[in-house]
Design an enzyme around this catalytic site. Sequence first.
Site, mmCIF file in Angstrom:
data_model
loop_
_atom_site.group_PDB
_atom_site.id
_atom_site.type_symbol
_atom_site.label_atom_id
_atom_site.label_comp_id
_atom_site.label_asym_id
_atom_site.label_seq_id
_atom_site.Cartn_x
_atom_site.Cartn_y
_atom_site.Cartn_z
ATOM 1 N N ASN A 60 22.617 -25.615 2.946
ATOM 2 C CA ASN A 60 24.027 -25.391 3.226
ATOM 3 C C ASN A 60 24.775 -26.652 3.645
ATOM 4 O OD1 ASN A 60 22.358 -22.793 4.450
ATOM 5 N ND2 ASN A 60 24.026 -22.267 3.035
ATOM 6 N N ILE A 104 29.442 -28.962 5.558
ATOM 7 C CA ILE A 104 28.654 -27.773 5.888
ATOM 8 C C ILE A 104 29.338 -26.532 5.331
ATOM 9 C CG2 ILE A 104 27.637 -26.402 7.757
ATOM 10 C CD1 ILE A 104 27.957 -28.824 9.559
ATOM 11 N N CYS A 105 28.536 -25.619 4.792
ATOM 12 C CA CYS A 105 29.088 -24.331 4.369
ATOM 13 C C CYS A 105 28.799 -23.309 5.445
ATOM 14 C CB CYS A 105 28.468 -23.898 3.048
ATOM 15 S SG CYS A 105 29.036 -22.286 2.539
ATOM 16 N N LEU A 106 29.836 -22.899 6.141
ATOM 17 C CA LEU A 106 29.658 -21.956 7.243
ATOM 18 C C LEU A 106 30.813 -20.963 7.196
ATOM 19 C CD1 LEU A 106 27.694 -21.575 9.603
ATOM 20 C CD2 LEU A 106 29.181 -23.004 11.002
#
Lengths: 551, 184
Positions: free
Chosen positions: B79, B88-90
């Site tokens: 991620n 970041i993939c959040l």
Amino acid sequence: MSSTAATSNKRIIASAGPEAAPPTPVTTASNGMDSEDDFMSAVSSGDDIQDDSDNDDMSGADDDFDFDDEPDPDLGIHKDIMQRKKVAYDISFKVYEPADIQKQQDVLIDEVNMILDISKEEAAILLRYFRWNKERLIEDYMDKPRQVLEAAGLAQVSASPPKLEVIPGFMCDICCEDEEGLQTFAIKCGHRYCADCYRHYLSQKIKEEGEAARIQCPADGCNLIIDARSLDLLVTPELRTRYHELLNRTYVEDKDQLKWCPAPDCQNAIECQVKKKDLDKVVPTVSCLCSHRFCFGCILNDHQPAPCELVKRWLKKCADDSETANWISANTKECPKCNSTIEKNGGCNHMTCRKCKHEFCWMCMGLWSEHGTSWYNCNRFEEKSGTEARDAQAKSRVSLERYLHYYNRYANHEQSARLDKDIYHKTEKKMVQLQRDSKMSWIEVQYLNSASQALQTCRQTLMWTYAFAFYLARNNQTEMFEDNQKDLEMAVESLSEMFEKPVAELQDPKLKVEIMDKTSYCNKRRVILLDDTAQNLAEGKGDRNLLALAL
Amino acid sequence: MASQKRISKELADCSASPPAGMSITLASDSDVHKWHITLDGPVGSAYAGGRFGLIVSLPTDYPFKPPVVTFATRIYHPNVTNDATGAICLGLLKPEQWKPSTRVQSVLEAVRALLVEPNPDDPLESRIADEYRANRAEFNRNARAYVNKYATGPVTFSSAAAAGSAAGSGSGSGDATGGKAQGS
């Protein structure tokens, strides 16, 4: 006729303008039309003259088709009495104005509000969650109210409606402000923030994200939806308007059978029951009150009789560069020696390549020296030397010529259609001039307007018949189709010719009758063509006939 | 601006009791909008023993707009982009999911949780995600190799700091669809 009457009639005609073309005027009588109908009947007393002139040249049998002939201001009234034969391409639809769209929502909200005993704001949120499927909402709610409320983002407690409050010792969790007398707000979940933060939050959601139906409480992890009443309490009127616009938008977008009219600045929506899977069988052409005619299936401009899928392919093909390559391969040949591409731009068949000076015959591609005495008259077709090159060339040429045949005709009508506006304005000028030169009244020159309308609609149809024909396989039906096409085209061209005549000639009453006859003939031919094609499509015959679609 | 007060308060709270395994400083004392975080790789994860730099940029519209969080230290993770950007993939950082009441502290905790349990269903690096799913041993080996290579010395924010601020504008790549497109 007095001048006041003339102007009032002019007004009627203008207001009835949109009605001139739609295939199904009767069905447009929706809530939104009520006011217009009233307006028409109120002034219809002045229309008798025009009605007479309408009906004079129409025999009773023609009534099936006369809806296109004249922008008849009495449409709503006497069309209801005369049952029209339903033509195969006719589809029913309704036009809704913004007020109708609001009203429809209000009606549904009121119903749910009464049946389920929840507030209107909550009913609206529930309905949006169920995409306005009231029956499913009620069924599900009766079955498991708790889950439904939770999933839709509603509180299960029935507290009093939220209001702005001042709470002593309060600190806003968003801005950390804690001064005395801070206005605070919370929806039913009780997550309380200061009014400023709430406003900022809402305006950001509405303005920047274009969100309206699913704005949640600002609290982390709380999925309660903010209702319209709370929002109205907090934000500026400008933002409130935007919010309700967005809500209306979701209503139309949530319903498959509703679509916005794509015309610029038009706020109406159209309802049509044609399903997406039936688009290969029907071409659902609808007409908005703003007079814009479009296909309900693909939102493109009216493209009868061609089905949406075909239109998509055709437009793509026309936009593709691949046809350029096609042209090159059909119009040029390669030098048999050095492979330079050569376009023959005149002269005899004795070719000398500019690059490599190779001499060959354009006809058979063989060596020129082999031609002996038969120079300038190649008869060496039986020779082997050029056969292969010729075969490849011929194939490409045939397919290109076929395409160009249809494309040129399509483009020609398209261009004419593009001049629509021009034609319309010219017509108006002509009508004024004609009124002045002859002693005809405004109503008496209306036939020119009808002729212009007929020309536009028929051209639009003709244009698409060529795209349609390109994809048709040859058989009996194609011949019928082409006959219909030819008839319509001839009628349109001859009407167009009469229509273009100078005003001096137009004063001839004989020509007027001819134009009126031709106008009604054009409209009839168009109806016949569309009807036949629509029937074939609906019966699935079209499916098998459509060449390239099956490829 | 209202955000100033909130940020100061959050900074004070966070510095007083930082989330487990983290320490917080400001990038420069004059700017409370850029935080530098040193994060210890969670024990029991593939990143244990490593020290990672995180940059938190708070937009002027914070807390109404989500913060932008990037890794300043290279990390091998489904991620996180496998480059100097460290995006970041959040989910919680996506604009449409962000709630103004969410605090940086929860964001940091979410990042830490992502190290403990990567989310291969919503990857930025689909190749690493596939590996994580199909061949965990290989993934762990690679992740540890990255830790040994990049995350053992003292944490630096300098080189990636510029990239981090650049990522601020391109934070769109942090959402799921962008991530998938990038991954392929």
